[in-house]
Design a protein around this motif. Sequence first.
Motif, PDB file in Angstrom:
ATOM      1  N   ALA A  48       0.830  -1.214   0.000  1.00 52.75           N
ATOM      2  CA  ALA A  48       0.000   0.000   0.000  1.00 52.75           C
ATOM      3  C   ALA A  48       0.862   1.261   0.000  1.00 52.75           C
ATOM      4  CB  ALA A  48      -0.941  -0.009   1.199  1.00 52.75           C
ATOM      5  N   TRP A  49       1.816   1.367   0.923  1.00 54.18           N
ATOM      6  CA  TRP A  49       2.601   2.609   0.967  1.00 54.18           C
ATOM      7  C   TRP A  49       3.612   2.689  -0.169  1.00 54.18           C
ATOM      8  CZ3 TRP A  49       7.878   2.792   1.575  1.00 54.18           C
ATOM      9  CH2 TRP A  49       8.518   1.711   2.192  1.00 54.18           C
ATOM     10  N   LEU A  50       4.096   1.552  -0.651  1.00 52.64           N
ATOM     11  CA  LEU A  50       4.991   1.590  -1.811  1.00 52.64           C
ATOM     12  C   LEU A  50       4.259   2.143  -3.040  1.00 52.64           C
ATOM     13  CD1 LEU A  50       6.916  -1.820  -1.500  1.00 52.64           C
ATOM     14  CD2 LEU A  50       7.892   0.477  -1.237  1.00 52.64           C
ATOM     15  N   ALA A  51       2.984   1.828  -3.143  1.00 53.65           N
ATOM     16  CA  ALA A  51       2.193   2.292  -4.296  1.00 53.65           C
ATOM     17  C   ALA A  51       2.006   3.802  -4.278  1.00 53.65           C
ATOM     18  CB  ALA A  51       0.828   1.598  -4.295  1.00 53.65           C
ATOM     19  N   GLU A  52       2.204   4.435  -3.120  1.00 57.96           N
ATOM     20  CA  GLU A  52       2.031   5.881  -3.016  1.00 57.96           C
ATOM     21  C   GLU A  52       3.300   6.663  -3.381  1.00 57.96           C
ATOM     22  OE1 GLU A  52       0.756   6.514   0.961  1.00 57.96           O
ATOM     23  OE2 GLU A  52      -1.218   5.558   0.665  1.00 57.96           O
ATOM     24  N   LEU A  53       4.408   5.967  -3.613  1.00 62.10           N
ATOM     25  CA  LEU A  53       5.652   6.645  -3.959  1.00 62.10           C
ATOM     26  C   LEU A  53       5.546   7.302  -5.331  1.00 62.10           C
ATOM     27  CD1 LEU A  53       8.264   3.966  -2.793  1.00 62.10           C
ATOM     28  CD2 LEU A  53       7.475   5.987  -1.538  1.00 62.10           C
ATOM     29  N   LYS A  54       6.282   8.382  -5.510  1.00 58.66           N
ATOM     30  CA  LYS A  54       6.251   9.093  -6.802  1.00 58.66           C
ATOM     31  C   LYS A  54       6.784   8.224  -7.924  1.00 58.66           C
ATOM     32  CE  LYS A  54       8.683  12.538  -5.279  1.00 58.66           C
ATOM     33  NZ  LYS A  54       9.458  13.798  -5.224  1.00 58.66           N
ATOM     34  N   THR A  55       7.855   7.503  -7.636  1.00 57.94           N
ATOM     35  CA  THR A  55       8.460   6.605  -8.617  1.00 57.94           C
ATOM     36  C   THR A  55       8.464   5.197  -8.047  1.00 57.94           C
ATOM     37  OG1 THR A  55       9.900   8.389  -9.365  1.00 57.94           O
ATOM     38  CG2 THR A  55      10.494   6.152 -10.022  1.00 57.94           C
ATOM     39  N   GLN A  56       7.901   4.256  -8.768  1.00 57.92           N
ATOM     40  CA  GLN A  56       7.781   2.904  -8.246  1.00 57.92           C
ATOM     41  C   GLN A  56       9.089   2.121  -8.399  1.00 57.92           C
ATOM     42  OE1 GLN A  56       4.903   1.528  -6.672  1.00 57.92           O
ATOM     43  NE2 GLN A  56       4.609   3.749  -6.621  1.00 57.92           N
ATOM     44  N   PRO A  57       9.711   1.722  -7.269  1.00 56.34           N
ATOM     45  CA  PRO A  57      10.900   0.879  -7.377  1.00 56.34           C
ATOM     46  C   PRO A  57      10.496  -0.561  -7.691  1.00 56.34           C
ATOM     47  CG  PRO A  57      10.330   1.187  -5.079  1.00 56.34           C
ATOM     48  CD  PRO A  57       9.354   2.014  -5.874  1.00 56.34           C
ATOM     49  N   LYS A  58      11.401  -1.309  -8.285  1.00 56.08           N
ATOM     50  CA  LYS A  58      11.152  -2.731  -8.481  1.00 56.08           C
ATOM     51  C   LYS A  58      11.227  -3.434  -7.127  1.00 56.08           C
ATOM     52  CE  LYS A  58      12.988  -2.990 -13.192  1.00 56.08           C
ATOM     53  NZ  LYS A  58      13.973  -3.655 -14.090  1.00 56.08           N
ATOM     54  N   VAL A  59      10.409  -4.441  -6.951  1.00 56.76           N
ATOM     55  CA  VAL A  59      10.456  -5.270  -5.742  1.00 56.76           C
ATOM     56  C   VAL A  59      11.120  -6.577  -6.131  1.00 56.76           C
ATOM     57  CG1 VAL A  59       9.127  -6.378  -3.924  1.00 56.76           C
ATOM     58  CG2 VAL A  59       8.367  -4.182  -4.853  1.00 56.76           C
TER      59      VAL A  59
END
Length: 272
Positions: A48-59
């Motif tokens: 959920a909080w990763l999706a709110e980042l301006k730029t999505q990092p790879k997991v």
Amino acid sequence: MADSGIKTRVAVAGLGAIGADVVKALDRGIDGLALVAVSSQDPGKHRAWLAELKTQPKVLPIADLADIADIVVECAPSKLVRSIVAPAVERGKTAVVLSVGALLQNEDLIGLAAENGGQIIVPTGALIGLDAVTAAALGTIHSARIVTRKPIAGLLGAPYLVENDIQIEGITEPLRIFEGTAREAAKGFPANLNVAVALSLAGIGPDRTRVEIWADPTVTRNTHRIEVDADSARFSMTIENIPSENPKTGRITALSVIACLRKLRAPLRIGT
């Protein structure tokens, strides 16, 4: 220094209280750096909080971080340090290590970095005065000692307490629960005593650096006092760290990592 436009790629391993703060700071922007990937033992927990980042990092799995990043920041349990650091330094890249106590069980990683042109960086973290200790170590340090006092919650479950059947729940007065070397402290308190190992590596080593640990129900902050006697100076310093969401770790630890990353490309760098 002019910005060439080429950014250093950063990955973060571990998304607990410290790792999450580092990721968010990188996403807000640190000059010259770009967040490209993260890793977590439970990625779904952070979706959920990763999706709110301006730029999505790879997991990615831990082992794959060094494939796409120039710097891998370790914010994970100490048992994972080798799996995070080795792939990075083998490729001549940089690993920023918070669980510095684990380096004492994986000392060959330093040689691995030397052989391949990699580097292991240990941020100042929750301690104070490592610059002074590093400078004093170029001369002769006669003695180095650290006394740590922590609230009960920050020490519960430590292997040393379990193995020696030391009960600290419900104590009403400060209790000294350990006295020994930094190497012994790191083994007995792997989530608590990275500060002692950092002090030892900056100074006279883990077998000569002395450590005292107190469980103290009268304090609410993780308190560290270091005392160093050298041929160039004698100094003592105390820091009281406010715990983060994880009671074993201070809030300043994440800020220290962020400051370390800012230094890497800063036009003005303060401190050695």
